[in-house]
Design a protein around this motif. Sequence first.
Motif, PDB file in Angstrom:
ATOM      1  N   ILE A   1     -69.679  15.464 -42.960  1.00  0.00           N
ATOM      2  CA  ILE A   1     -68.233  15.428 -43.110  1.00  0.00           C
ATOM      3  C   ILE A   1     -67.652  14.550 -42.003  1.00  0.00           C
ATOM      4  O   ILE A   1     -67.888  14.782 -40.821  1.00  0.00           O
ATOM      5  CB  ILE A   1     -67.636  16.844 -43.030  1.00  0.00           C
ATOM      6  N   VAL A   2     -66.935  13.532 -42.420  1.00  0.00           N
ATOM      7  CA  VAL A   2     -66.317  12.610 -41.474  1.00  0.00           C
ATOM      8  C   VAL A   2     -64.803  12.706 -41.640  1.00  0.00           C
ATOM      9  O   VAL A   2     -64.255  12.292 -42.660  1.00  0.00           O
ATOM     10  CB  VAL A   2     -66.786  11.154 -41.731  1.00  0.00           C
ATOM     11  N   PRO A   3     -64.107  13.279 -40.652  1.00  0.00           N
ATOM     12  CA  PRO A   3     -62.651  13.408 -40.777  1.00  0.00           C
ATOM     13  C   PRO A   3     -61.967  12.047 -40.687  1.00  0.00           C
ATOM     14  O   PRO A   3     -62.516  11.086 -40.150  1.00  0.00           O
ATOM     15  CB  PRO A   3     -62.262  14.294 -39.594  1.00  0.00           C
ATOM     16  N   LEU A   4     -60.764  11.990 -41.221  1.00  0.00           N
ATOM     17  CA  LEU A   4     -59.992  10.757 -41.149  1.00  0.00           C
ATOM     18  C   LEU A   4     -59.611  10.474 -39.701  1.00  0.00           C
ATOM     19  O   LEU A   4     -59.338  11.391 -38.922  1.00  0.00           O
ATOM     20  CB  LEU A   4     -58.727  10.873 -41.997  1.00  0.00           C
ATOM     21  N   THR A   5     -59.566   9.210 -39.365  1.00  0.00           N
ATOM     22  CA  THR A   5     -59.091   8.829 -38.036  1.00  0.00           C
ATOM     23  C   THR A   5     -57.568   8.914 -38.028  1.00  0.00           C
ATOM     24  O   THR A   5     -56.930   9.001 -39.091  1.00  0.00           O
ATOM     25  CB  THR A   5     -59.531   7.396 -37.693  1.00  0.00           C
TER      26      THR A   5
ATOM     27  N   ALA B   1     -51.844   5.541 -41.999  1.00  0.00           N
ATOM     28  CA  ALA B   1     -51.757   4.645 -43.155  1.00  0.00           C
ATOM     29  C   ALA B   1     -51.513   5.438 -44.437  1.00  0.00           C
ATOM     30  O   ALA B   1     -50.719   5.031 -45.292  1.00  0.00           O
ATOM     31  CB  ALA B   1     -53.034   3.813 -43.276  1.00  0.00           C
ATOM     32  N   LEU B   2     -52.187   6.559 -44.562  1.00  0.00           N
ATOM     33  CA  LEU B   2     -52.010   7.403 -45.738  1.00  0.00           C
ATOM     34  C   LEU B   2     -50.592   7.978 -45.784  1.00  0.00           C
ATOM     35  O   LEU B   2     -49.957   8.017 -46.843  1.00  0.00           O
ATOM     36  CB  LEU B   2     -53.043   8.537 -45.716  1.00  0.00           C
ATOM     37  N   THR B   3     -50.081   8.389 -44.648  1.00  0.00           N
ATOM     38  CA  THR B   3     -48.726   8.919 -44.565  1.00  0.00           C
ATOM     39  C   THR B   3     -47.696   7.860 -44.944  1.00  0.00           C
ATOM     40  O   THR B   3     -46.748   8.142 -45.689  1.00  0.00           O
ATOM     41  CB  THR B   3     -48.436   9.442 -43.144  1.00  0.00           C
TER      42      THR B   3
ATOM     43  N   VAL C   1     -49.693  15.138 -43.293  1.00  0.00           N
ATOM     44  CA  VAL C   1     -49.843  15.481 -41.875  1.00  0.00           C
ATOM     45  C   VAL C   1     -50.402  16.897 -41.722  1.00  0.00           C
ATOM     46  O   VAL C   1     -51.328  17.137 -40.934  1.00  0.00           O
ATOM     47  CB  VAL C   1     -48.495  15.329 -41.134  1.00  0.00           C
ATOM     48  N   VAL C   2     -49.874  17.842 -42.481  1.00  0.00           N
ATOM     49  CA  VAL C   2     -50.370  19.225 -42.417  1.00  0.00           C
ATOM     50  C   VAL C   2     -51.831  19.290 -42.859  1.00  0.00           C
ATOM     51  O   VAL C   2     -52.654  19.961 -42.229  1.00  0.00           O
ATOM     52  CB  VAL C   2     -49.491  20.166 -43.272  1.00  0.00           C
TER      53      VAL C   2
END
Length: 76
Positions: free
Chosen positions: A42-46, A52-54, A66-67
């Motif tokens: 499992i690699v969490p998002l940086t 960028a996603l937000t 964000v949550v």
Amino acid sequence: MDLTRARAANAGRPGSNLIAVPGTSYDPADGIRLPEIPRRKIVPLTLDEVDALTEGMPARYRALVVVGAATGLRQG
């Protein structure tokens, strides 16, 4: 209770012709091995990916991103 009385008491019930023998059971899955499932790392998002996603989300969904990132919710 002898066998004759037990059969008479259960007459007409589903499975009434089956007699349970203490200490025995039948498991149709006995001997079947489940396939091994490889575990993925499992690699969490940086933080940059979360930003960028937000930015790419409509304003009303940005807080959810964000949550989700802050609490470790699964991706996908």
